[in-house]
Design an enzyme around this catalytic site. Sequence first.
Site, PDB file in Angstrom:
ATOM      1  N   ASP A   1       1.266   6.971  10.202  1.00 41.62           N
ATOM      2  CA  ASP A   1       0.868   6.884   8.755  1.00 41.62           C
ATOM      3  C   ASP A   1       0.601   8.291   8.283  1.00 41.62           C
ATOM      4  O   ASP A   1       0.106   9.103   8.992  1.00 41.62           O
ATOM      5  CB  ASP A   1      -0.299   6.010   8.498  1.00 41.62           C
ATOM      6  CG  ASP A   1       0.166   4.575   8.730  1.00 41.62           C
ATOM      7  OD1 ASP A   1       1.176   4.184   8.132  1.00 41.62           O
ATOM      8  OD2 ASP A   1      -0.486   3.904   9.496  1.00 41.62           O
ATOM      9  N   THR A   2       0.794   8.648   7.430  1.00 40.66           N
ATOM     10  CA  THR A   2       1.329   9.927   7.022  1.00 40.66           C
ATOM     11  C   THR A   2       0.928  10.243   5.588  1.00 40.66           C
ATOM     12  O   THR A   2       0.618   9.348   4.830  1.00 40.66           O
ATOM     13  CB  THR A   2       2.866   9.854   7.134  1.00 40.66           C
ATOM     14  OG1 THR A   2       3.208   9.485   8.453  1.00 40.66           O
ATOM     15  CG2 THR A   2       3.558  11.129   6.779  1.00 40.66           C
ATOM     16  N   VAL A   3       1.001  11.527   5.219  1.00 45.52           N
ATOM     17  CA  VAL A   3       0.884  11.909   3.813  1.00 45.52           C
ATOM     18  C   VAL A   3       2.107  12.707   3.413  1.00 45.52           C
ATOM     19  O   VAL A   3       2.590  13.548   4.163  1.00 45.52           O
ATOM     20  CB  VAL A   3      -0.398  12.728   3.527  1.00 45.52           C
ATOM     21  CG1 VAL A   3      -1.640  11.874   3.748  1.00 45.52           C
ATOM     22  CG2 VAL A   3      -0.475  14.001   4.362  1.00 45.52           C
TER      23      VAL A   3
END
Length: 556
Positions: A359-361
């Site tokens: 999960d990431t930005v």
Amino acid sequence: MEPGCFGFRSRRAPVYGARGMVATSQPLASEAGLRLLQQGGSAADACVAAAAALNATEPCNTGLGGDAFALFFEAKTKKVHCLQGCGRSPAALTLEGALAHPDVSGTSLHPMSALCVTVPGTASAWEAAVAQWGTKSLREVLQPAIELAEGGFPVSQGAAQIWQQSEELLAQAARGRPTPYLPGGRAPKAGEIFRNPDLAQTMRLLGEKGAKEGFYTGAVAEEIVKALAARGGVMSAKDLAEHSCSFVEPISSCYRGRFRLYECPPPTQGVTALMALNLLEQLPAPPRLSSEAIHAQAEALRFAFADALQFCADPAGRSVSGELLDKERAAKRWKQMFDPNARAAAVAPDGEGVRMGPDTVYLAAVDQWGNACSFINSNYMGFGTGIVPDGCGFSLQNRGHNFILQKSHPNCLGPSKFCYHTIIPGMVTREETKDLFCTLGVMGGFMQPQGHLQVLCAMADYGLDPQAALDQPRFCLQGVDSALGAASAGAAQLLLEEGMPEETQAQLRSMGHDVHLVTGWQRLVFGRGQVICRDPESGVLCGGTEPRADGAVAAW
């Protein structure tokens, strides 16, 4: 707010600006990036400032314990550059050792195992981006994030929801000891002030000493090695000390003769989005959100994933992008595989013409000179392993879970290897003039190439503005997984977001798709994106941000 409440009951308008723009999933991070632009910083300075701020405000998605990639559009030359900021597996990590380890579950490593931690690439990527494309020092760029971590900030609603879902993971990883991410023994709620002085100190050290001395050797490196060793990990001080990021040539493909999408090369899955677009352009664009459109897009992605999951791996051992992106290959594969009336019964990789060789930005910025930076930063799954090295203030990623435990596979777990990497920033130029069209990114594991395709098609095929393109209901092939290999592409379910026309849902079921409707907070499975477009004549910027997150576009 109840977990099930995640309706879109208000309108987001696209944001316009003329001198600079930053788009992130968190308003305080967008402000941090805009501050750098207003101080004369470049798009790269703004992106690193925003990424560091997100380490403070959204540690449940990103941080110094993860990896980062960037694409940079240089306005003066109209050239797109690529920064690869991922780390390798430990030199002592072998397939035999992993298979004998208690953390192996079925055919893959347990996602929270210390063996899933690859060398964090973020610190070196931040430093390299600023040094190569910036106008400010790393110390100046990190200052807004240091202030947020040290002085505290109110936790946003979306971050609080994800954070609370990770309470058990963080508690288990802490093994009875205090962890900075559970103040008072629990995750912070929306609106509560959160401080992380350990992270502020780590960033201050990074800014003063640089990545080599401030992160990959010295006190921080020692704590990383110690934390992993205590949990059965095999990373050494040498693994960290020998790390460096690299500048590589991006890969790209032209869509419908008008727009060129740039992606990072393997080991990332950027090639998946490009292959899918090459397949999709074999048909004229069907009506938007129709069953014909969703069917064609989903099948194109399913076929592309099958190839990517089979052939995309550490580029030291292979180089397949050229073969996979061949337009003639795409036309032939589409003709053989695509049925306009039904989902393909089986999906297999096609090795014809592919020579073995790898999960990431998400956030974006465009500066006053017309340079653009497309930047992505990730722990992989939320807090990653949830392991926080003592006194460092960040958690360590679990990127190594993307390896497959299959000896003959190119992406097989092994020593000093890059694994299949999900995080991909995108950049789009106008094919005729080579001018910047937009920065593009949709974060979220294997949703990312799916998001790139859907958002780009919304703008390129249907003329939607950036915000409308991001607002549009999405689909997701759920179950695609590099740890399971190419077969997972064929077995993936088709998730449809609330808001997809009911007629489309019914027709897709009749075509044989395993359709599931997704509502509420579960809509996060469709990713979270940002887009900034630039008018080449006026220089006016138009930005959109993700309605499924706490995002904001900051314009100057």
